[in-house]
Design a protein around this motif. Structure first.
Motif, short mmCIF file in Angstrom:
data_model
loop_
_atom_site.label_atom_id
_atom_site.label_comp_id
_atom_site.label_asym_id
_atom_site.label_seq_id
_atom_site.Cartn_x
_atom_site.Cartn_y
_atom_site.Cartn_z
N ARG A 76 -4.83 -7.47 5.43
CA ARG A 76 -6.25 -7.24 5.78
C ARG A 76 -7.16 -7.90 4.75
NH1 ARG A 76 -4.56 -2.12 7.46
NH2 ARG A 76 -5.00 -1.18 5.43
N ALA A 77 -6.80 -7.75 3.47
CA ALA A 77 -7.63 -8.37 2.41
C ALA A 77 -7.63 -9.88 2.57
CB ALA A 77 -7.08 -7.97 1.03
N ASP B 258 -9.78 -11.13 5.29
CA ASP B 258 -11.22 -11.03 4.94
C ASP B 258 -11.65 -12.05 3.89
OD1 ASP B 258 -11.37 -8.74 6.37
OD2 ASP B 258 -11.64 -7.41 4.64
N ARG C 100 -10.52 -11.93 0.81
CA ARG C 100 -10.47 -11.31 -0.52
C ARG C 100 -9.11 -11.59 -1.14
NH1 ARG C 100 -10.12 -5.58 0.66
NH2 ARG C 100 -10.10 -6.07 2.85
N PRO D 81 -5.93 -10.37 -2.70
CA PRO D 81 -5.37 -9.01 -2.68
C PRO D 81 -5.13 -8.48 -4.10
CG PRO D 81 -4.22 -10.44 -1.12
CD PRO D 81 -5.04 -11.33 -2.02
N GLY E 20 -13.71 -4.56 -3.38
CA GLY E 20 -12.79 -5.33 -2.54
C GLY E 20 -11.32 -5.09 -2.80
N ALA F 111 -7.62 -4.14 -2.47
CA ALA F 111 -6.80 -3.90 -1.27
C ALA F 111 -6.03 -2.60 -1.39
CB ALA F 111 -5.82 -5.06 -1.09
N VAL G 60 -7.23 3.20 1.42
CA VAL G 60 -6.27 2.13 1.13
C VAL G 60 -5.00 2.76 0.53
CG1 VAL G 60 -8.12 0.45 0.74
CG2 VAL G 60 -7.19 1.73 -1.20
N THR H 64 -11.47 -10.23 -6.91
CA THR H 64 -11.18 -10.36 -5.47
C THR H 64 -11.87 -11.59 -4.88
OG1 THR H 64 -12.99 -8.87 -4.85
CG2 THR H 64 -10.83 -7.88 -5.11
#
Ligand SMILES: O=C(O)c1ccccc1NCC(=O)[C@H](O)[C@H](O)COP(=O)(O)O
Length: 262
Positions: A42-43, A46, A48, A50, A81, A83, A110, A253
């Motif tokens: 997911r990070a 996006d 970002r 991780p 941000g 993860a 998270v 991040t």
């Protein structure tokens, strides 16, 4: 396990206190874990980097102690941000507690790593967490502990520092491996440790670079060497200052491109 005489005195002391703490009889835990690989994906989706940000009030190598509320710290890290979150639960040398982890896990959505020195199975039944650290250097039956952690629902993160420990981790069936750049025998940090071990880690293993990451340049260096995620404590906690934890996290991040001022 290393002979105790080969370890730094601080680490011998940590292991002694871990041995004393793991003696209590407790009910066996059963955890419904949040997936680390999903959180890292997911990070990355996006944009970002991780980062597993660590709530680490102090440590044997820290310049001071940060007494902020662990929940506020963890929420600030997620705002920056992160993860996933790592929480030190070791009380005597890191200022951590199981209660801090329990509160953090209830407050964030998270995955949360329990960062401690678990030496045997009964040391696992202390507090629910999504991930549990097992340090290859310090345990006798790594395969048995990996299985015992999974039986409880934890995702075991097996920490290694050299090629032999990496082979042990892979033979024990580790699916998440952390290469610690900090040599726990001498407490010296060298980012080259990750670079030398990462080529020997199969692609299907989630690979984490741990310790000694201070700035965006270090982040890029570990990512280029193959880190799926980075575990960062001191640079985010800023033990000798009162730096903004959200900003400290975001700086890492966001560390995808060189900027002229770095
Ligand atoms: O951090 C220490 O001083 C330390 C001393 C003795 C044993 C373990 C220690 N640290 C545990 C860790 O693995 C780190 O907290 C973690 O990887 C984050 O490291 P850093 O970003 O360098 O704070």
């Amino acid at each position: 396990m290393n002979s105790p005489t080969e370890l730094a005195p601080e680490v011998r002391s940590i292991l002694e206190s871990a041995g004393e703490r793991s003696n209590a009889d407790r009910d066996r835990l059963s955890v419904d874990a949040r997936s680390l690989p999903d959180a890292l994906a997911r990070a990355a989706a996006d944009g970002r980097v991780p980062i597993i940000a660590e709530v680490k009030p102090t440590s044997p190598t820290a310049d001071g102690t940060r007494g902020d509320d662990p929940v506020e710290l963890a929420e600030a890290m997620v705002d920056g941000g992160a993860a996933a979150i790592s929480v030190l639960t070791e009380p005597d040398h890191f200022g951590g507690s199981a209660e801090a982890l329990e509160r953090v896990r209830a407050a964030v959505d998270v995955p949360v790593l329990r960062k401690d020195f678990v030496l045997e199975e009964r040391g696992m039944d202390v507090v629910e967490a999504d991930l549990l650290l097992l340090i290859a250097r310090f345990v006798e039956d790594l395969e048995g502990l990996v299985e015992a952690a999974r039986d409880r629902g934890f995702q075991p993160l097996v920490e290694v520092h050299d090629r032999g420990e990496l082979e042990d981790a892979l033979e024990a069936g580790a699916e998440i491996v952390g290469v610690n750049n900090r040599d726990l025998a001498k407490l010296e940090v060298d980012l080259g440790t990750f670079e030398s071990l990462s080529p020997h880690v199969p692609d299907d293993v989630t690979l984490i670079a741990e310790s000694g990451v201070s700035n965006p340049e270090d982040v890029r260096r570990m990512r280029e060497a193959g880190a799926d995620a980075l575990l960062v404590g001191s640079a985010i906690m800023d033990h000798d200052g009162a730096g903004d934890v959200t900003e400290n996290t975001r700086r890492l991040t966001d560390a995808t491109q060189e900027t002229p001022n770095e």
